[in-house]
Design a protein around this motif. Sequence first.
Motif, mmCIF file in Angstrom:
data_model
loop_
_atom_site.group_PDB
_atom_site.id
_atom_site.type_symbol
_atom_site.label_atom_id
_atom_site.label_comp_id
_atom_site.label_asym_id
_atom_site.label_seq_id
_atom_site.Cartn_x
_atom_site.Cartn_y
_atom_site.Cartn_z
ATOM 1 N N LEU A 44 11.322 -36.473 96.381
ATOM 2 C CA LEU A 44 12.583 -36.290 96.868
ATOM 3 C C LEU A 44 13.752 -36.782 96.550
ATOM 4 O O LEU A 44 14.015 -37.890 96.811
ATOM 5 C CB LEU A 44 12.228 -36.405 98.706
ATOM 6 N N PRO A 92 9.381 -30.604 95.358
ATOM 7 C CA PRO A 92 8.230 -30.462 96.267
ATOM 8 C C PRO A 92 6.909 -29.480 95.788
ATOM 9 O O PRO A 92 6.499 -29.321 94.748
ATOM 10 C CB PRO A 92 8.650 -29.340 96.851
ATOM 11 N N THR A 127 4.134 -32.017 109.449
ATOM 12 C CA THR A 127 4.696 -30.952 108.864
ATOM 13 C C THR A 127 5.625 -29.520 108.603
ATOM 14 O O THR A 127 6.178 -28.873 108.116
ATOM 15 C CB THR A 127 4.317 -30.716 107.128
ATOM 16 N N THR A 129 8.615 -29.477 110.212
ATOM 17 C CA THR A 129 9.722 -29.189 110.531
ATOM 18 C C THR A 129 10.024 -29.044 108.559
ATOM 19 O O THR A 129 10.528 -28.354 108.238
ATOM 20 C CB THR A 129 10.728 -30.743 110.602
ATOM 21 N N LYS A 130 9.358 -30.116 107.998
ATOM 22 C CA LYS A 130 9.468 -29.800 106.266
ATOM 23 C C LYS A 130 8.669 -27.553 106.093
ATOM 24 O O LYS A 130 9.667 -27.198 105.217
ATOM 25 C CB LYS A 130 8.169 -30.483 105.650
ATOM 26 N N ASP A 131 7.975 -27.296 106.368
ATOM 27 C CA ASP A 131 7.170 -26.549 106.542
ATOM 28 C C ASP A 131 8.401 -25.249 106.599
ATOM 29 O O ASP A 131 8.628 -24.335 106.372
ATOM 30 C CB ASP A 131 6.029 -26.404 107.034
ATOM 31 N N LEU A 134 12.543 -26.610 105.874
ATOM 32 C CA LEU A 134 13.158 -28.040 104.328
ATOM 33 C C LEU A 134 12.829 -27.106 103.486
ATOM 34 O O LEU A 134 13.311 -26.432 102.491
ATOM 35 C CB LEU A 134 12.812 -29.091 104.216
ATOM 36 N N ARG A 135 11.709 -26.499 102.918
ATOM 37 C CA ARG A 135 10.748 -25.993 101.850
ATOM 38 C C ARG A 135 11.697 -24.576 101.762
ATOM 39 O O ARG A 135 11.972 -23.902 100.683
ATOM 40 C CB ARG A 135 9.568 -26.346 102.053
#
Length: 197
Positions: A44, A92, A127, A129-131, A134-135
Amino acid sequence: MTAARPLEPIQGRMVLLPTPPPGGFSAADLPRLIEVVDARFELLDGEVVMMAPATQWHDEAMDVLKYALRAVAPADVVITTEKGINLGHTVPEPDVLAVARQAVSADSLYFDPVDVQLAVEIVSPGTKTKDRTLRPAQYAEAHIRHFWRVENERSAMVIYTFELLPEGGYAPTGVYRSRLRLDRPFAIDIEIPAVTW
């Protein structure tokens, strides 16, 4: 009222994280990095970022979805798991990908965005928030046309599908709980597999 128990320290193990070079690591550094980082990681912004451990449900959902998609994917598409997408200093690693066959080799660690037809993230407690945030932003910026998010609903898969808008960002195209029927990124008509072990 009971007295609060003092928190015990969380035990851990040491993981060697290499010092990034000026400008940070890039996808080209992955072959050397996997030799020294003894854990799952992504890049990242040029930094090595450790990945949250996956739950049993997550791993089973990833496996059954991979094999269900392989059964219907055209010959020029490879369904793979946990390979990176080369965004330069950010790499990613989606849970499931549909990739152009000509881009795949025996030693593939990552793919260029132009070769990725679909990126799928399976949400775990660590995960969310990431999924969910962000992703999708990263994949849309890289012009990956199709993104799916898979959620756990009482141990069953719910698949949220998205398609890239001409102006950028994703538009939702459906929510699927029992049958997945789509014509993009390729023709798909499958029962959503049960997650069992």
